[in-house]
Motif scaffolding. Sequence first.
Motif, PDB file in Angstrom:
ATOM      1  N   ILE A 171      -6.275   8.464   1.598  1.00  0.00           N
ATOM      2  CA  ILE A 171      -6.566   7.090   1.172  1.00  0.00           C
ATOM      3  C   ILE A 171      -5.331   6.219   1.354  1.00  0.00           C
ATOM      4  N   ARG A 172      -5.564   4.926   1.440  1.00  0.00           N
ATOM      5  CA  ARG A 172      -4.511   3.912   1.382  1.00  0.00           C
ATOM      6  C   ARG A 172      -4.774   3.107   0.119  1.00  0.00           C
ATOM      7  N   ALA A 173      -3.944   3.304  -0.885  1.00  0.00           N
ATOM      8  CA  ALA A 173      -4.171   2.704  -2.199  1.00  0.00           C
ATOM      9  C   ALA A 173      -3.236   1.513  -2.404  1.00  0.00           C
TER      10      ALA A 173
ATOM     11  N   ALA B 227       0.834  -1.200   0.000  1.00  0.00           N
ATOM     12  CA  ALA B 227       0.000   0.000   0.000  1.00  0.00           C
ATOM     13  C   ALA B 227       0.868   1.249   0.000  1.00  0.00           C
TER      14      ALA B 227
ATOM     15  N   LEU C   8      -1.273   7.833  -8.329  1.00  0.00           N
ATOM     16  CA  LEU C   8      -1.962   8.038  -7.054  1.00  0.00           C
ATOM     17  C   LEU C   8      -2.875   9.258  -7.116  1.00  0.00           C
TER      18      LEU C   8
END
Length: 749
Positions: free
Chosen positions: A365-367, A354, A378
């Motif tokens: 956010i945690r993508a 992540a 991102l």
Amino acid sequence: MPVGTSSVASEAPRRVSITNANTANTANTANFADNSADSNVASSSPSAAGARPPVSGVRGPEVGTSEFQKFIADSTGKILPVFGAQFFANAASTYTPISGAPVPADYPLGVGDELMIRGTGSIDIDYRATIDRSGQISIPTIGPVALAGVNASDAESVIRKAVATMYKGVTINVSFGKLRAITVYVVGQAKRPGTYTVSSLSTLVTTLFASGGPNPNGSMRHLQVKRGGKVVADLDLYAFIAKGDKSADIKLQDGDSIYIPAATGHVALVGKVNTPAIYELRTANDTIESMLDVAGGMPVVADPRRAYLERIDASKSQPRSVEQFALSGNGLKRTLKNGDVLNITSITPDFSNAVILRGNVDQSIRAPFFPGMHVSDLIPSREYLITRSSIKRQNGVVSTGENDNVTNEAAGNIASRIGGLIDEINWDYAVVERINRSDLTVNLIPFNLGKVFSNPSSQDNVQLQPGDTVTIFSQQDVAVPMDKRRVFVRVEGEVKVPGVYQMTAGETLQNLLTRAGGATADAYFFGTAFYREQVRVEQQVNLERAATKLENQLRVEQSKNLANSRATTPIDAQAAEAQRQAELKIAQENIALFRQMKPTGRIAFGLDPQERSFARLPQLKLENGDRLVIPAKPEFVHIFGSVNAEASPLWSPNSRVDDYVKKAGLTVDADVENIFIMRTDGSVLARNTSSWGFGGIGGVIVMPGDSIVVPQKMDRETAWTKFTKGTREWAAIFANFGLGAAAIQVLKQ
């Protein structure tokens, strides 16, 4: 004619009524042999039944802490509960003896059970009967009916057949009243051992409730019922508590003994288990897997890769040892021993795949990371950088109510919000935080956010790694140079086009006035007011500091006065104390008034009162939120304080303070030596010579809009005089903090 002969059944139908004389009196006494049979009361003999003793306490840390619990507390800092103890601890408030429960179909009737028989047809029957010692009931005109050993479900058919031998066409209904009581014995490691008179419907579990269960040394995993010298049931209470398995919970019979042996041993499960507690071993071969099964397993945050088993071996010089292993395969099959402590750790809340986006963005956010990922992946577009607060402000400009008078914003509020619909982004600086897993250091990788969008192939479009955190800043988070800031300023009053203007970096007041079309013919340059938010903030901070300083000075002065009063006579000391308290009250009220004042952020330009243009305005570079107000020339002068009538007389050219004071008329208690002027340009002018008249404040020429303040010098204290004591100091405060004439109105209220 004898009951039971065939001739009775052949006779012509006739109505016969069979009732108990005391049916009405006993109709409400059903279900159990007597109240004591409900109560499951411990007694030394059946005759003592009838009064339930109080529950003596609960097992576990609420009442007494076992030695093993204390040992665990020393190791973990927590007093763990004993698993299952709460089951009995709650019994006092949740357990209700069997009463009114349906009689099971397979319940064998016996001596003392009561039946209620009702019949309609050729004969009316309303009869209550109790099975006697011979195992029978006797129904008038019908005779004895054997019921001992008959299942409850068959009782109605047995009685129906007996009635049919005498009467035809009779509908029979049988229900049950009080059931017989039985006597059982609770022995061994019980909390309250003794003889118990209980309902014949009682089971091992319900009787354990009545007796309070095992004592701290007793087992919860081998609860036995002995009947005729043999063990007929061996209940593992953990199976019942953890999984609801009551297969070993049998119905008790008269004379049964409940035996509670000593516990085999105990272990503790701590850390990330669903039910941390102290658990009893059922056998010497219990495994970690079987004990975790009782405990409800492990939560998802448990780390099965790391478990620590602390073990006691009293035969060694160092009796305690610890092992580490994984809870898989052989690890789960490990056998537990008395005194073991199993500690299961939690997983590290770290993501292996992540990257994080945070800061001045739509939402943090945690993508998921993928190979070759860049910042532009991102943040695909600039819209991702519009914050929720910005959107809220944009949505807020549209009124949603039905009443226009309520939902329309005030003009001043609208003007102050122009240009503030979005949080300005720092396009020149954003940063990637990267953790070096080898040495746990953090590296910062700055990049130009603007170039990420204008030139995605540039080095600023940083290639990301798993675990990276990308932070976007607003211009408020990290101040950017003046020439890169947005500048929205307001100009109001006597200019040809008042409004909110967007200025470029480095533009000044002169540029703003040019944008606004210049001043009108009515502009009063001396009264020009310029406000800056940063100045207001600084003034507020300094005002708070000044208030704190005044409070500290007050405490020091009071301490000195108190010390001096002790060296005087009692009468003088009493008078001094009264004076000190009066001065203290005045000072505290002054400080309270002081704290009510709100700086305006005004900057005084110090223009000449005769100035007729803006040629002498300072070349002040504008900042976002600046506000320039150019008033029309006021027609009045204001005079406050110790005058015969506070008023706002018309301004007249070349008139001096003395002229207006004479017109207003001084009161007898006016302090003429401390008169001061709040000038319309924001400055404050106080007495600067020892004389009045033309050589001092009285000779100062008053400008349109000026305010003249006349203090009071009498000892009589009013809200006004409390403020005006120390007039010179207050005048300096007004000037230094940009408080303006509005502060006087606050103080006068």
